[in-house]
Design an enzyme around this catalytic site. Structure first.
Site, PDB file in Angstrom:
ATOM      1  N   LEU A  88       0.920  -1.118  -0.082  1.00  0.00           N
ATOM      2  CA  LEU A  88       0.035  -0.181  -0.174  1.00  0.00           C
ATOM      3  C   LEU A  88       0.898   1.024   0.055  1.00  0.00           C
ATOM      4  CD1 LEU A  88      -2.482  -1.192   2.767  1.00  0.00           C
ATOM      5  CD2 LEU A  88      -2.585  -1.809   0.172  1.00  0.00           C
ATOM      6  N   ARG A 128       2.390  14.315   6.709  1.00  0.00           N
ATOM      7  CA  ARG A 128       3.103  14.626   7.743  1.00  0.00           C
ATOM      8  C   ARG A 128       4.585  14.912   7.275  1.00  0.00           C
ATOM      9  NH1 ARG A 128       0.820   9.909  11.370  1.00  0.00           N
ATOM     10  NH2 ARG A 128       0.124   8.984   9.065  1.00  0.00           N
ATOM     11  N   ARG A 171      36.050  10.642  -9.813  1.00  0.00           N
ATOM     12  CA  ARG A 171      35.146  10.759 -10.390  1.00  0.00           C
ATOM     13  C   ARG A 171      34.687   9.275 -11.121  1.00  0.00           C
ATOM     14  NH1 ARG A 171      35.014  16.145 -13.128  1.00  0.00           N
ATOM     15  NH2 ARG A 171      33.074  15.451 -13.832  1.00  0.00           N
ATOM     16  N   ALA A 183      53.420  17.487  -9.465  1.00  0.00           N
ATOM     17  CA  ALA A 183      52.470  18.255  -8.900  1.00  0.00           C
ATOM     18  C   ALA A 183      51.952  19.343 -10.165  1.00  0.00           C
ATOM     19  CB  ALA A 183      53.134  19.098  -7.787  1.00  0.00           C
ATOM     20  N   ALA A 242      59.601  20.445 -16.259  1.00  0.00           N
ATOM     21  CA  ALA A 242      58.329  21.170 -15.589  1.00  0.00           C
ATOM     22  C   ALA A 242      57.818  22.349 -16.096  1.00  0.00           C
ATOM     23  CB  ALA A 242      59.044  21.585 -14.085  1.00  0.00           C
TER      24      ALA A 242
HETATM   25  C1  UD1 Z   1      -1.583   2.410   9.769  1.00  0.00           C
HETATM   26  C2  UD1 Z   1      -2.630   1.552  10.577  1.00  0.00           C
HETATM   27  C3  UD1 Z   1      -2.325   1.284  11.769  1.00  0.00           C
HETATM   28  C4  UD1 Z   1      -0.882   0.943  11.972  1.00  0.00           C
HETATM   29  C5  UD1 Z   1      -0.166   1.633  11.314  1.00  0.00           C
HETATM   30  C6  UD1 Z   1       1.545   0.977  11.430  1.00  0.00           C
HETATM   31  C7  UD1 Z   1      -4.773   1.724   9.265  1.00  0.00           C
HETATM   32  C8  UD1 Z   1      -6.003   2.119   9.227  1.00  0.00           C
HETATM   33  N1  UD1 Z   1      -3.920   2.136  10.200  1.00  0.00           N
HETATM   34  O1  UD1 Z   1      -1.735   3.605  10.281  1.00  0.00           O
HETATM   35  O2  UD1 Z   1      -3.317   0.339  12.523  1.00  0.00           O
HETATM   36  O3  UD1 Z   1      -0.277   0.734  13.174  1.00  0.00           O
HETATM   37  O4  UD1 Z   1      -0.136   1.775  10.022  1.00  0.00           O
HETATM   38  O5  UD1 Z   1       2.518   1.862  10.756  1.00  0.00           O
HETATM   39  O6  UD1 Z   1      -4.338   0.994   8.309  1.00  0.00           O
HETATM   40  N2  UD1 Z   1      -2.423   3.683   1.809  1.00  0.00           N
HETATM   41  C9  UD1 Z   1      -3.002   4.013   0.763  1.00  0.00           C
HETATM   42  N3  UD1 Z   1      -4.094   4.342   0.161  1.00  0.00           N
HETATM   43  C10 UD1 Z   1      -4.977   5.184   1.197  1.00  0.00           C
HETATM   44  C11 UD1 Z   1      -4.393   5.146   2.860  1.00  0.00           C
HETATM   45  C12 UD1 Z   1      -3.068   4.774   2.899  1.00  0.00           C
HETATM   46  O7  UD1 Z   1      -2.156   3.439  -0.128  1.00  0.00           O
HETATM   47  O8  UD1 Z   1      -6.028   5.564   1.021  1.00  0.00           O
HETATM   48  C13 UD1 Z   1      -1.221   3.420   2.259  1.00  0.00           C
HETATM   49  C14 UD1 Z   1      -0.273   4.445   2.792  1.00  0.00           C
HETATM   50  O9  UD1 Z   1       0.646   5.015   1.581  1.00  0.00           O
HETATM   51  C15 UD1 Z   1       0.558   3.652   3.985  1.00  0.00           C
HETATM   52  C16 UD1 Z   1      -0.146   2.700   4.432  1.00  0.00           C
HETATM   53  O10 UD1 Z   1      -1.269   2.830   3.451  1.00  0.00           O
HETATM   54  O11 UD1 Z   1       1.577   3.144   3.344  1.00  0.00           O
HETATM   55  C17 UD1 Z   1      -0.825   2.966   5.711  1.00  0.00           C
HETATM   56  O12 UD1 Z   1      -1.338   4.414   5.655  1.00  0.00           O
HETATM   57  P1  UD1 Z   1      -1.020   5.468   6.582  1.00  0.00           P
HETATM   58  O13 UD1 Z   1      -2.009   6.746   6.480  1.00  0.00           O
HETATM   59  O14 UD1 Z   1       0.719   5.669   6.675  1.00  0.00           O
HETATM   60  O15 UD1 Z   1      -1.596   4.703   7.928  1.00  0.00           O
HETATM   61  P2  UD1 Z   1      -1.199   4.980   9.643  1.00  0.00           P
HETATM   62  O16 UD1 Z   1      -1.939   6.132   9.974  1.00  0.00           O
HETATM   63  O17 UD1 Z   1       0.268   4.907   9.611  1.00  0.00           O
HETATM   64 CA    CA Z   2       2.060   4.956   8.503  1.00  0.00          CA
END
Ligand code: UD1
Ligand code: CA
Length: 499
Positions: free
Chosen positions: A18, A25, A345, A392, A435
């Site tokens: 995901l 943040r 390099r 040098a 030189a």
């Molecule tokens: C999430 C978990 C939380 C866990 C934590 C661990 C959920 C709701 N919560 O929180 O329980 O403790 O990870 O780090 O899952 N992403 C998508 N599409 C979206 C939303 C998120 O692809 O619509 C992906 C983000 O890029 C990320 C991951 O899902 O890689 C988690 O999303 P994030 O917003 O980071 O969740 P956390 O608040 O960290």
């Molecule tokens: Ca996260």
């Protein structure tokens, strides 16, 4: 949860990463999963950890900054399928979009957040093995952490079985006190996950469809589920802002250095030594304080690197030493020495025992066995033979403003200090240059090339034209001494026996 390093990793049918979230943040123009630490992106670390699970299919859900993420994927995981989540409606929605892209997929799927760079293959393999052993349809990786702030809590029933995952924003005070957290790593049966995701709503504090909400309905329906604690709680730490990025980078680096030290590398100051996960260092190499090894850099046993040296994509052979230098794409041969203050390099290749010294820049050059460029020189687009010495302040004048040209220096050549070698030019074996010469034509083997205007001394110039200056007085005194008869040198300096 113990998986032996030697045992083959259990397989999953697919890995789903995901990686569509905005990463608000981070406050960055770069998508969160592309931020780097230890030589890989966040996403690259996750993909590398999942690699040994030999999934037939790897799906990466992209959204925010998708063009950048897709380009990166083509680079690091060309076999992965990028699936677009148009709107970031939560981790559950992201997983749903991923599964919709592979409708025929059956069997176990590892679903993992793209922002967990410390995950190890060992932990993932252990999770899959535990999932299989329990006959589970949904297994979540967890960890006991000192500070669970911001993370989903694992709620267990009175018998210790997992009950639900509750996000912090939606948790009761009692639930917030739980220190077992959701790692954002799940192994689940594809068909089961499809079914449960279709029923998950968005009635939570963020109005998102949470993947974490898949657990409770499965438990309620009596399906076999599991929650497995990671051996090392660091494994599960995510990365949501720059401070966490720095902390993860430090932890990752500590792990890399621990491994190196265990394998026989001396790391003089682990606090100031940074080594990418993609580098390798041989036993009995020494990394002095302030050393950074990056990219594909390899350092062989017995080599010494640092202090204060950065090597990017370099190869350092046995017994070589590189001191206070910055080197990119250089191959430093056995027993060769570099620095202090050298800039190597790409395309630089030092053969055995070659030396590149202080304030020397090299690019696209081969320095033959035992040859030396000790001081203050620029060496570009050149081949230098064996046992040659480049004096040098020599410049290999390789660029005519339009194109680069090559210089060839033979074996046993002596290039005089402050020689300009205007390429293309060849200096034959055993030849010398005087030189200060500007060498524009080839020098045959064994010749001495002199290419400078002859010296002219204008006698008495200082006395006449700078009369009254200390220089003129010194000159006049020297003239008087030269004229005085032997034994009557009144202004000759006294020696200590002459008191
Ligand atoms: C999430 C978990 C939380 C866990 C934590 C661990 C959920 C709701 N919560 O929180 O329980 O403790 O990870 O780090 O899952 N992403 C998508 N599409 C979206 C939303 C998120 O692809 O619509 C992906 C983000 O890029 C990320 C991951 O899902 O890689 C988690 O999303 P994030 O917003 O980071 O969740 P956390 O608040 O960290
Ligand atoms: Ca996260």
């Amino acid at each position: 949860m113990i998986a032996q390093e030697s045992s083959p990793s259990p397989a999953v049918a697919a890995v789903v990463v995901l990686a569509a979230g905005q990463g608000t943040r981070m406050r960055s123009a770069t998508p969160k999963v592309l931020h780097t630490l230890g030589g890989r992106s966040l996403l690259g670390h996750v993909l590398a950890a999942a690699e040994p699970l030999s999934a037939g299919t790897t799906v990466v859900v992209v959204g925010s900054g998708r063009d950048q993420v897709e380009a990166h994927l083509a680079d690091v995981a060309p076999g992965a399928l990028a699936v677009v989540q148009e709107q970031q409606r939560g981790s559950g929605h992201a997983a749903e979009v991923a599964l919709a892209a592979v409708p025929d997929l059956e069997g176990s799927v590892l679903v993992v957040n793209g922002d967990s760079p410390l995950l190890t293959s060992r932990t993932l393999a252990g999770l899959v093995a535990a999932h299989d052993a329990a006959g589970s349809v949904f297994t979540v990786l967890t960890a006991e952490v000192d500070d669970p702030t911001g993370l989903g809590r694992i709620v267990r029933d009175e018998r210790g079985a997992p009950r639900a995952i509750v996000e912090e924003r939606d948790a009761t005070d009692e639930q917030r006190a739980i220190r077992e957290v959701n790692a954002g790593v799940y192994v689940t049966d594809a068909a089961t996950l499809r079914r449960v995701l279709a029923r998950i709503g968005t009635s939570n504090a963020q109005g998102e469809q949470y993947l974490t909400d898949a657990l409770a309905p499965l438990v309620d329906g009596g399906a076999p589920t599991a929650a497995v604690r990671a051996d090392d709680p660091d494994d599960v730490l995510g990365c949501n802002d720059r401070r966490e990025l720095a902390e993860r980078r430090r932890t990752l680096n500590d792990r890399v250095l621990d491994d190196l030290m265990r394998s026989g590398v001396t790391v003089v100051d682990p606090q100031t030594t940074w080594v990418d996960v993609t580098c390798s260092v041989g036993a009995d190499a020494v990394l002095e304080p302030g050393t950074q090894l990056r990219g594909t850099t390899t350092v062989a046993g017995g080599a010494v690197v640092g202090p204060d040296t950065t090597l990017v994509d370099c190869a350092v052979a046995e017994g070589a030493s590189v001191v206070r230098s910055h080197c990119l794409g250089a191959a430093i041969g056995p027993e060769a020495t570099v620095g202090p203050f050298s800039y190597l390099r790409p395309g630089t290749r030092l053969e055995r025992g070659a030396k590149v010294g202080a304030f020397v820049e090299t690019k696209n050059v081969q320095v033959g066995e035992g040859s030396k460029v000790p001081h203050l020189s620029y060496v570009g687009d050149a081949t230098i033979g064996r046992a040659a010495n480049v004096g040098a302040a020599t410049v290999f004048v390789n660029y005519d403003g339009v194109a680069k040209h090559h210089t060839t220096i033979g074996d046993q050549v002596r290039i005089g200090s402050d020689t300009m070698l205007v390429a293309p030019v060849t200096v034959g074996d055993g030849a010398y240059t005087a030189a200060g010469s500007v060498i524009t034509a080839d020098v045959p083997p064994g010749a001495m090339a002199v290419a400078r205007s002859p010296q002219r001394n204008v006698a008495g110039w200082v006395r006449r034209r700078r009369s009254g200056t200390p220089a003129a007085e010194a000159a006049e005194a020297a003239e008087r001494r030269a004229e005085a008869p032997a034994g009557d040198r009144s202004d000759a300096p006294r020696t200590h026996t002459d008191t």
